[in-house]
Write a protein that holds these residues in place. Structure first.
Motif, PDB file in Angstrom:
ATOM      1  N   LYS A  31      40.386  27.384  45.437  1.00 17.01           N
ATOM      2  CA  LYS A  31      39.931  28.480  46.292  1.00 17.01           C
ATOM      3  C   LYS A  31      40.921  28.779  47.412  1.00 17.01           C
ATOM      4  O   LYS A  31      40.874  29.852  48.024  1.00 17.01           O
ATOM      5  CB  LYS A  31      38.558  28.151  46.886  1.00 17.01           C
ATOM      6  CG  LYS A  31      37.439  28.179  45.843  1.00 17.01           C
ATOM      7  CD  LYS A  31      36.073  27.961  46.474  1.00 17.01           C
ATOM      8  CE  LYS A  31      34.974  28.022  45.418  1.00 17.01           C
ATOM      9  NZ  LYS A  31      33.626  27.825  45.999  1.00 17.01           N
ATOM     10  N   LEU A  54      42.897  31.952  47.201  1.00 14.10           N
ATOM     11  CA  LEU A  54      42.262  33.227  47.534  1.00 14.10           C
ATOM     12  C   LEU A  54      42.765  33.762  48.869  1.00 14.10           C
ATOM     13  O   LEU A  54      42.581  34.943  49.176  1.00 14.10           O
ATOM     14  CB  LEU A  54      40.741  33.060  47.563  1.00 14.10           C
ATOM     15  CG  LEU A  54      40.086  32.638  46.234  1.00 14.10           C
ATOM     16  CD1 LEU A  54      38.592  32.380  46.439  1.00 14.10           C
ATOM     17  CD2 LEU A  54      40.302  33.682  45.154  1.00 14.10           C
ATOM     18  N   GLU A 107      33.814  33.316  36.995  1.00 14.99           N
ATOM     19  CA  GLU A 107      33.400  33.133  38.392  1.00 14.99           C
ATOM     20  C   GLU A 107      34.573  33.324  39.341  1.00 14.99           C
ATOM     21  O   GLU A 107      34.436  33.939  40.404  1.00 14.99           O
ATOM     22  CB  GLU A 107      32.798  31.735  38.574  1.00 14.99           C
ATOM     23  CG  GLU A 107      31.446  31.556  37.897  1.00 14.99           C
ATOM     24  CD  GLU A 107      30.932  30.128  37.958  1.00 14.99           C
ATOM     25  OE1 GLU A 107      31.709  29.236  38.404  1.00 14.99           O
ATOM     26  OE2 GLU A 107      29.774  29.893  37.576  1.00 14.99           O
ATOM     27  N   TYR A 108      35.738  32.815  38.963  1.00 10.27           N
ATOM     28  CA  TYR A 108      36.927  32.944  39.816  1.00 10.27           C
ATOM     29  C   TYR A 108      37.401  34.402  39.864  1.00 10.27           C
ATOM     30  O   TYR A 108      37.827  34.891  40.914  1.00 10.27           O
ATOM     31  CB  TYR A 108      38.038  32.046  39.280  1.00 10.27           C
ATOM     32  CG  TYR A 108      39.115  31.723  40.296  1.00 10.27           C
ATOM     33  CD1 TYR A 108      38.870  30.842  41.340  1.00 10.27           C
ATOM     34  CD2 TYR A 108      40.381  32.291  40.205  1.00 10.27           C
ATOM     35  CE1 TYR A 108      39.851  30.538  42.267  1.00 10.27           C
ATOM     36  CE2 TYR A 108      41.373  31.991  41.122  1.00 10.27           C
ATOM     37  CZ  TYR A 108      41.102  31.117  42.155  1.00 10.27           C
ATOM     38  OH  TYR A 108      42.086  30.815  43.070  1.00 10.27           O
ATOM     39  N   VAL A 141      35.512  37.006  39.643  1.00  9.16           N
ATOM     40  CA  VAL A 141      34.590  37.718  40.536  1.00  9.16           C
ATOM     41  C   VAL A 141      35.030  37.545  41.986  1.00  9.16           C
ATOM     42  O   VAL A 141      35.037  38.500  42.776  1.00  9.16           O
ATOM     43  CB  VAL A 141      33.146  37.200  40.348  1.00  9.16           C
ATOM     44  CG1 VAL A 141      32.226  37.742  41.451  1.00  9.16           C
ATOM     45  CG2 VAL A 141      32.610  37.605  38.978  1.00  9.16           C
ATOM     46  N   GLN A 142      35.421  36.321  42.345  1.00 10.44           N
ATOM     47  CA  GLN A 142      35.876  36.055  43.709  1.00 10.44           C
ATOM     48  C   GLN A 142      37.148  36.836  44.027  1.00 10.44           C
ATOM     49  O   GLN A 142      37.290  37.407  45.111  1.00 10.44           O
ATOM     50  CB  GLN A 142      36.123  34.555  43.899  1.00 10.44           C
ATOM     51  CG  GLN A 142      34.858  33.721  43.888  1.00 10.44           C
ATOM     52  CD  GLN A 142      35.157  32.231  43.996  1.00 10.44           C
ATOM     53  OE1 GLN A 142      35.827  31.654  43.150  1.00 10.44           O
ATOM     54  NE2 GLN A 142      34.666  31.604  45.042  1.00 10.44           N
ATOM     55  N   ILE A 143      38.084  36.865  43.082  1.00 13.14           N
ATOM     56  CA  ILE A 143      39.341  37.595  43.311  1.00 13.14           C
ATOM     57  C   ILE A 143      39.075  39.095  43.416  1.00 13.14           C
ATOM     58  O   ILE A 143      39.695  39.793  44.226  1.00 13.14           O
ATOM     59  CB  ILE A 143      40.342  37.319  42.173  1.00 13.14           C
ATOM     60  CG1 ILE A 143      40.753  35.850  42.177  1.00 13.14           C
ATOM     61  CG2 ILE A 143      41.584  38.203  42.308  1.00 13.14           C
ATOM     62  CD1 ILE A 143      41.687  35.471  41.049  1.00 13.14           C
ATOM     63  N   ASN A 158      36.797  40.598  44.740  1.00 13.41           N
ATOM     64  CA  ASN A 158      36.281  40.980  46.054  1.00 13.41           C
ATOM     65  C   ASN A 158      37.344  40.908  47.144  1.00 13.41           C
ATOM     66  O   ASN A 158      37.052  41.199  48.306  1.00 13.41           O
ATOM     67  CB  ASN A 158      35.104  40.073  46.438  1.00 13.41           C
ATOM     68  CG  ASN A 158      33.881  40.306  45.560  1.00 13.41           C
ATOM     69  OD1 ASN A 158      33.620  41.429  45.151  1.00 13.41           O
ATOM     70  ND2 ASN A 158      33.146  39.245  45.256  1.00 13.41           N
ATOM     71  N   LEU A 159      38.572  40.521  46.762  1.00 15.44           N
ATOM     72  CA  LEU A 159      39.658  40.440  47.733  1.00 15.44           C
ATOM     73  C   LEU A 159      40.321  41.795  47.912  1.00 15.44           C
ATOM     74  O   LEU A 159      40.035  42.753  47.186  1.00 15.44           O
ATOM     75  CB  LEU A 159      40.699  39.408  47.265  1.00 15.44           C
ATOM     76  CG  LEU A 159      40.219  37.973  47.046  1.00 15.44           C
ATOM     77  CD1 LEU A 159      41.367  37.109  46.529  1.00 15.44           C
ATOM     78  CD2 LEU A 159      39.662  37.382  48.344  1.00 15.44           C
TER      79      LEU A 159
END
Length: 558
Positions: free
Chosen positions: A347, A350, A409-410, A412-414, A416-417
């Protein structure tokens, strides 16, 4: 508190907000412009520590934060992509690279001597041009340039606001007494610098505010500026130390190296400057301007790096003493594929979207390579009766399913960056590609199950049937391999190969289906083998379809 005081307080808070947001916006725009180049720069690292220092300085100059660079280093060490020896060099270079922000802040003072070159004169213009570029120009590179200009404009406007607001109060005795106290007490000065930087999580911001106070009224003494600057270097370690909590031991050691390097440098310089000011008290009690702070900050970091550079291995050894190895530690080679990917999808990456995009892309390719190996194993099991291969295919399929969940899942996190349009396109495509690869894994498992059924029930294909299966399976596996290579390298040639093979597989599947039905009609093979044969070629053709999908996404990015 009267209205004027309240107005000045609000102006200072607003200026601080614009300064910090301007730094963030400018850094974000530069990071987007750099794209994936930061990961490529880090991949250039070898055991040459000098190269590592240069890369650390360059990357920090780009992202405007030594703390963020060190967090990224902790992530790379955790992922096994960087050794601790390489990390030492990058960490040393990061301290040098962070000096660029102090020189940007100093432009205000350098321009005061000639108003025509003053940043405050051009700051509103930069802000206006940047806003126009963001709102009215569709070209992505122009929008990024606009973000950088807006950030730079806000940074200088924020500095002016803070300078004007603080200027009315810098003559008060409390300010003078405070800085005299910091200057006469090195420990207190260093602790103040460390605390402010730890709270703001940016040595660039804390040194920038110190420079603003120095420029607004000459209240900052040289001694206090020196000690506070030294403390800010220690405070910048806070981000990396927090980031390493819960991480494996090597990641903790990287954070410890950062802390020990900065503490040793601050102690050596602090002691040296304290002795110097004892012999030359007038220099220590005299005022210092923002340019002087930039000069000291730069000289300190360069000299500190030069002094400790030969002792890099000693710093690594020291980190090993502080964070000793545990009996339950596992080497990377002993970890399974899922644990390895978990390490790589750290993480911490990110914090730098360009690196995160490049990293997840590599892990999607890795998932594809695992799936290709499994497909090859499943196809081979059709022709060779090896019971161990079935169980291995089934076990690998569980791994592939776990990787799909982790990667999605990863992603999805990226997503949102703050990404460029190109990076958003890549991430959107990777969502689909992960799904396509997982479906290939499902078809692979189906083939292994049918192979197991064949051997358990002593069902045998004719020689012609075996020959036909080998022909189509070779083309399907080649198609999927080219698709993974296309995603990995962006090769147009690989994309063309996939398209060509997909057409061949479609035609061949139809041809083999008709031939096999004819063999069934002529009683050349059994009905039970006929059903299995048709199911196998159907699953093979679907694998080829998914390979074509993957190649299509890569083609859209060209």
């Amino acid at each position: 508190m009267n209205v004027t005081d309240l107005k000045n307080l609000f102006m200072f808070c607003g200026g601080l907000g614009m300064f910090l947001y301007g730094m963030h916006t400018m850094s974000d725009g530069i990071q987007k412009s750099a794209g994936n180049k930061m990961r490529q720069l880090l991949e250039m690292l070898t055991n040459n520590r000098l190269m590592a220092v240069l890369m650390g300085a360059l990357i920090t100059a780009i992202i405007q934060s030594s703390g963020a660079t060190t967090v990224m280093v902790v992530g790379f060490v955790n992922a096994g992509l960087m050794t601790l020896t390489q990390a030492v060099g990058v960490i040393m270079g990061a301290n040098i690279g962070t000096c660029i922000t102090s020189w940007i802040v100093s432009l205000g003072q350098l321009g005061d001597s000639m108003m025509l070159f003053s940043p405050s004169l051009y700051a509103p213009l930069l802000l206006g041009i940047g806003a126009i570029m963001i709102m009215f120009i569709k070209k992505p590179s122009s929008k990024l340039a606009g973000e950088i200009l807006v950030g730079l404009g806000l940074l200088f406007i924020g500095l002016d606001f803070m300078k004007d607001a603080a200027g009315s109060y810098t003559d008060l005795p409390i300010f003078k007494n405070a800085f005299e106290m910091f200057g006469s007490n090195p420990v207190l000065g260093i602790l103040i610098g460390a605390a402010v930087t730890a709270i703001m999580q940016s040595s660039s911001a804390s040194v920038g505010i110190l420079q603003m106070l120095a420029a607004s009224g000459g209240v900052v003494t040289a001694a206090s500026a020196v000690y506070i600057s030294l403390g800010s270097n220690i405070g910048s370690c806070c981000t990396a130390m927090l980031s390493s909590l819960g991480a494996p031991r090597n990641a903790k050691r990287a954070a410890v190296i950062h802390l020990s390097f900065n503490v040793i440098g601050a102690v050596l310089f602090g002691a040296g400057m304290f002795l110097f000011f004892q012999f030359r008290p007038a220099l220590g009690s005299g005022s210092i301007d923002s340019v002087g702070i930039s000069i000291f900050h730069t000289v300190f970091n360069i000299v500190c790096t030069a002094l400790l550079f030969p002792f890099a291995k000693a710093l690594v050894a020291l980190s090993g003493k502080v964070v000793p190895a545990g009996k339950k530690d596992k080497e990377l080679a002993q970890e399974n594929a899922v644990e390895e990917v978990v390490r790589h999808l750290d993480k911490r990456f990110l914090e730098t979207p360009g690196v995160a995009v490049e990293n997840v892309l590599n892990e999607v390719v890795h998932m594809g390579e695992i799936t290709l190996e499994n497909a090859t194993l499943a196809v081979r099991s059709v022709f060779d009766e090896m019971p161990d291969e079935y169980s291995k295919v089934y076990e690998n399929e569980k791994t592939i399913n776990s990787l799909e969940k982790l990667l999605t899942e990863y992603l999805v996190q990226i997503n949102n960056l703050s990404l460029t349009e190109k990076q958003h396109q890549i991430i959107n495509h990777l969502f689909y590609i992960v799904s396509d690869i997982e479906r290939v894994g499902d078809h692979t498992e189906n083939i292994a199950e049918m192979a197991e059924y064949l051997h358990n029930n002593n069902i045998v294909f004719s020689e012609t049937g075996i020959s036909d299966l080998k022909e189509i399976s070779e083309k399907v596996l080649a198609s999927f391999q080219y698709a993974i290579d296309a995603r990995k390298t962006g090769s147009k040639e690989s994309v063309r190969h996939v398209v060509k093979l997909e057409d061949m597989v479609d035609d061949l599947e139809e041809e083999l289906r008709e031939k096999h039905i004819a063999r069934l009609s002529n009683n050349e093979c059994s009905a039970s083998s006929g059903v299995i044969f048709l199911d196998i070629i159907s699953n093979l053709e679907r694998i080829s379809d998914h390979a074509d999908n993957i190649a299509g996404y890569v083609k859209d990015e060209m």
